[in-house]
Enzyme design. Structure first.
Site: not given
Length: 327
Positions: A150, A246
């Site tokens: 991240k 997703k």
């Protein structure tokens, strides 16, 4: 035979905290949908996502709005016309898949029309922190073959270099979560290329990513927040090389299967990802991720506790779900 719908909000603590460019959280808040038909129960889980204006309450209200149709025996195709793509539809759609598999005693992968699923190597996510913290995370996870890192600040150079130094052998995916800008994109991509990064996810904000069509992309760039359903693919072709599917964005496994097939025809590489949820949310995604170039289904590994039974993880290998869990 009539159906009975139940909707439950649940919280699962995260091991430590989970930080991305938009903020931190210490628990995974999920909504579970269970549909009982006779002796069989189908279950699905979703993660309401504030980025798209979803909350636990709004998702429950959406599912409740479809209760009559669900209990009357709605099909997956009819559900797609009744609820918009998003978390609520995902929970119901996956519950209907599970219910069909349980009622027919036919595994979900057979219903999909795929071969028997195999274990997959999943990425493992490193939370956003300063360079020293992220280097330490990388060293601790350096044995894992794929790390998803991240990032998403105005200056991520030190973070990228620290992670590469900490995990010199791992494939690295950088996930900026829309946190880079037109001012720093090219520089960050150059540093990523120097450090041998394999993929960059959603560097620019959705709706402000046109620059990606006009610059050299030294490694594949993957659409996440810019992609929800098949309708988005045409406008992404010049900007992205890969897409992150997703289930909470597509509205369930049904649309995700169609999205994957169409994206492959258009030449996109496929990544199958997740929100931070339990094994129940990951289980259908493990079937979807068969044959994908990138797999990011580590949600349960980030939790302090998972459901029982859960998915089997062996290091970075995630195994297909047992039928007691889903499908």
């Amino acid at each position: 035979m009539s159906r009975v719908l139940s909707i439950t909000a649940e919280s699962f603590p995260i091991a430590g905290s989970f930080t991305i460019s938009r903020g931190s959280k210490t628990e995974a808040l999920v909504v579970t949908c269970a549909i009982r038909e006779g002796d069989q129960i189908g279950r699905g889980e979703c993660v309401p996502y504030g980025r798209y204006g979803e909350t636990i309450d709004s998702v429950i209200l959406q599912i409740e709005s479809a209760r009559e149709a669900i209990e009357a025996g709605i099909s997956k195709d009819e559900l797609a016309k009744l609820l918009p793509a998003g978390a609520a539809r995902n929970a119901v759609d996956c519950a209907l898949w599970d219910l069909e598999a349980k009622a027919t005693q036919v595994p979900a992968w057979t219903i999909i029309g795929d071969n028997a699923p195999s274990p997959l190597t999943t990425a493992y996510t490193l939370s956003l922190g300063d360079a020293e913290e992220m280097g330490a995370q990388a060293r601790a996870q350096a044995a894992r073959p794929v790390l998803k890192v991240k990032v998403g600040s105005a200056d991520d150079e030190a973070r990228i270099r620290a992670v590469r130094a900490g995990a010199p052998e791992s494939r690295i995916i950088l996930d900026a979560n829309e946190g880079w800008s037109e001012d720093n994109l090219v520089r960050h991509m150059s540093i990523a290329a120097e450090c041998g990064v394999s993929l960059i996810e959603q560097p620019l904000p959705a709706g402000n990513d046109g620059m990606l069509a006009d610059i050299a992309r030294p490694m594949p760039v993957c659409a996440d927040e810019s992609l929800h359903t098949r309708e988005d693919l045409a406008r992404l072709r010049s900007r992205y090389d890969a897409i992150n599917i997703k289930l909470d964005k597509t509205g369930g496994l049904s649309e995700a299967i169609l999205l994957k097939a169409e994206a492959q025809k258009l030449g996109f590489q496929i990544m199958v990802g997740c929100m931070v949820g339990t094994s129940l949310a990951m289980a259908p995604a493990v079937l979807l991720a068969q044959g994908a170039q990138f797999v990011d289904l580590d949600g349960p590994l980030l939790l302090a506790r998972d459901r029982e039974p859960g998915l089997r993880y062996d290091g970075s290998l995630v195994y297909p779900p047992e039928r007691a869990l889903w499908g």
